[in-house]
Design a protein around this motif. Sequence first.
Motif, PDB file in Angstrom:
ATOM      1  N   TYR A  83       0.836  -1.204   0.000  1.00  0.00           N
ATOM      2  CA  TYR A  83       0.000   0.000   0.000  1.00  0.00           C
ATOM      3  C   TYR A  83       0.875   1.260   0.000  1.00  0.00           C
ATOM      4  N   TYR A  84       1.826   1.318   0.930  1.00  0.00           N
ATOM      5  CA  TYR A  84       2.649   2.529   1.029  1.00  0.00           C
ATOM      6  C   TYR A  84       3.642   2.631  -0.123  1.00  0.00           C
ATOM      7  N   ASN A  85       3.932   1.529  -0.796  1.00  0.00           N
ATOM      8  CA  ASN A  85       4.720   1.597  -2.018  1.00  0.00           C
ATOM      9  C   ASN A  85       3.962   2.376  -3.091  1.00  0.00           C
ATOM     10  N   ILE A  86       2.657   2.113  -3.187  1.00  0.00           N
ATOM     11  CA  ILE A  86       1.843   2.861  -4.154  1.00  0.00           C
ATOM     12  C   ILE A  86       1.787   4.337  -3.779  1.00  0.00           C
ATOM     13  N   VAL A  87       1.650   4.625  -2.472  1.00  0.00           N
ATOM     14  CA  VAL A  87       1.594   6.020  -2.027  1.00  0.00           C
ATOM     15  C   VAL A  87       2.866   6.764  -2.414  1.00  0.00           C
ATOM     16  N   GLN A  88       4.034   6.163  -2.131  1.00  0.00           N
ATOM     17  CA  GLN A  88       5.283   6.870  -2.436  1.00  0.00           C
ATOM     18  C   GLN A  88       5.518   6.973  -3.934  1.00  0.00           C
ATOM     19  N   LEU A  89       5.042   5.988  -4.705  1.00  0.00           N
ATOM     20  CA  LEU A  89       5.162   6.100  -6.161  1.00  0.00           C
ATOM     21  C   LEU A  89       4.298   7.242  -6.694  1.00  0.00           C
ATOM     22  N   ARG A  90       3.106   7.371  -6.143  1.00  0.00           N
ATOM     23  CA  ARG A  90       2.231   8.471  -6.579  1.00  0.00           C
ATOM     24  C   ARG A  90       2.802   9.824  -6.152  1.00  0.00           C
ATOM     25  N   GLN A  91       3.436   9.877  -4.974  1.00  0.00           N
ATOM     26  CA  GLN A  91       4.068  11.123  -4.556  1.00  0.00           C
ATOM     27  C   GLN A  91       5.211  11.501  -5.493  1.00  0.00           C
ATOM     28  N   ARG A  92       6.021  10.512  -5.830  1.00  0.00           N
ATOM     29  CA  ARG A  92       7.132  10.774  -6.755  1.00  0.00           C
ATOM     30  C   ARG A  92       6.607  11.155  -8.135  1.00  0.00           C
ATOM     31  N   MET A  93       5.502  10.535  -8.526  1.00  0.00           N
ATOM     32  CA  MET A  93       4.898  10.863  -9.811  1.00  0.00           C
ATOM     33  C   MET A  93       4.390  12.312  -9.803  1.00  0.00           C
ATOM     34  N   ALA A  94       3.811  12.725  -8.671  1.00  0.00           N
ATOM     35  CA  ALA A  94       3.320  14.105  -8.566  1.00  0.00           C
ATOM     36  C   ALA A  94       4.465  15.109  -8.693  1.00  0.00           C
ATOM     37  N   VAL A  95       5.639  14.745  -8.171  1.00  0.00           N
ATOM     38  CA  VAL A  95       6.807  15.618  -8.301  1.00  0.00           C
ATOM     39  C   VAL A  95       7.171  15.796  -9.764  1.00  0.00           C
ATOM     40  N   PHE A  96       7.116  14.714 -10.533  1.00  0.00           N
ATOM     41  CA  PHE A  96       7.470  14.810 -11.945  1.00  0.00           C
ATOM     42  C   PHE A  96       6.361  15.455 -12.776  1.00  0.00           C
ATOM     43  N   VAL A  97       5.129  15.389 -12.290  1.00  0.00           N
ATOM     44  CA  VAL A  97       4.060  16.148 -12.962  1.00  0.00           C
ATOM     45  C   VAL A  97       4.371  17.637 -12.888  1.00  0.00           C
ATOM     46  N   LYS A  98       4.793  18.048 -11.680  1.00  0.00           N
ATOM     47  CA  LYS A  98       5.180  19.457 -11.527  1.00  0.00           C
ATOM     48  C   LYS A  98       6.404  19.770 -12.379  1.00  0.00           C
TER      49      LYS A  98
END
Length: 443
Positions: free
Chosen positions: A155-170
């Motif tokens: 679960y938290y692997n998905i959370v951190q992947l989405r957080q990292r993805m949000a960084v690259f969206v920016k």
Amino acid sequence: MKVMQFKFRLLNVLLAGFLFTSFSPAVLSQVLLPADAVNLALENNYAIRIARLDQEILKNNLTPGNAGFLPAADLSAGQNNSITNARQEYLTGQINERDNAKSNSLSAGASLNWTLFDGMRMFNAYALLRQQLNAGELRTRLQIENTIASVLGSYYNIVQLRQRMAVFVKAVTLGEERVEVAREMLLLGSGSRLDLLQAEVDLNTDRSQLLEFQEMITGASITLNQLMARDAALTFSVEDTITIMPVLDYNALESAMLRSNPQLLLSQLDIDMANRTLRDIRGRRAPVIGMNLGYSFNNQNSESGFLKTSRTSGVNYGITANMSIFDGFNLNRQAQNARIGMESAALQQQAYTEQLKAELLSSYKTYSSKLQMVALERQNLETANINFEIAGERFRLGELSGIEYREAQKNLLAANERLISAVYEVRLLEISLMQLSGTILPE
């Protein structure tokens, strides 16, 4: 030039739509919380369900009859028929000859056998069955705890992947702005085509990273769905952040581990069961005393022979005793092996206790270090943000080259990545420490 700009903006819109169609909370079918994921796994996970069925078998085995306390009762009945030719010649000279003589017999019986004393082996057997059930319950708990740790980790692997993805969206958004600035500067004659091309390369690099994150999130979501025994293609959203627990106390964790760790409790049960095995061997030296009770009925009819009819019925009863006097010293050998087994089980428990203590200490030291790293990376991120804001202003004013601006952006990306990874690693260590201490199960 306007047509080219329109195509460029259209490409950005299409890419953004492609990246977020599958992940935007507005279109996802379910918002999944960590507790929800754990509860679904506890209910549906196949390994847990199989462990519970194995435990149910052990529960069914825990009966007085299986331990030998109860008597064994049997019923029997049978009927035999025959047609024979008989010729009988007596010393007196009389001859008795019959052809196709019919005979039949009917028998029925009931018996009861009950062991009254067997050297306390039946009591020992019942206690052993209970210990086997306790071991089954601990194995089920161990499987549950392992599954919970796997579910939370996924679960938290998905959370951190989405957080990292949000960084690259920016980063993609900032890269698009950089491309626009580089294009405008080229049109005004204050920039170069090399700067524009480099900005486009960096933008495509960030877009490629976004696609890679999408692939990783898809794979992690499939893994989590499998742990919850759901359709692998089922889509869901997760929390946006990873919340770190209050600082865990090492002494409390160690005390809980020595008291509650299921593997440690299983090693103690191994010692107890080895002791029961020795008691059973000792019980074989004692005499076995039992009682038997029965009833029999027999009815015979014959058209040849000495008796035309015969009928018997009655009750039989008695007490039996038997005792092994000599078995080639096999009991001595088995008792000696059982004592060795007890000593081995005790050593294994000591070794496993020391191993768990070492794992707990190592994990806690790493956990403490990672907590300090989180605090440090938060400061670094603040500094990187300020540095990037200054670099952005200077880049827009033409005081900073595109390469220098990209370097500031890469520093910001790296700071974000390090902080996200540090928080994620702390959360994994918290899960590991709770699992080692036997406190990961929900109340």
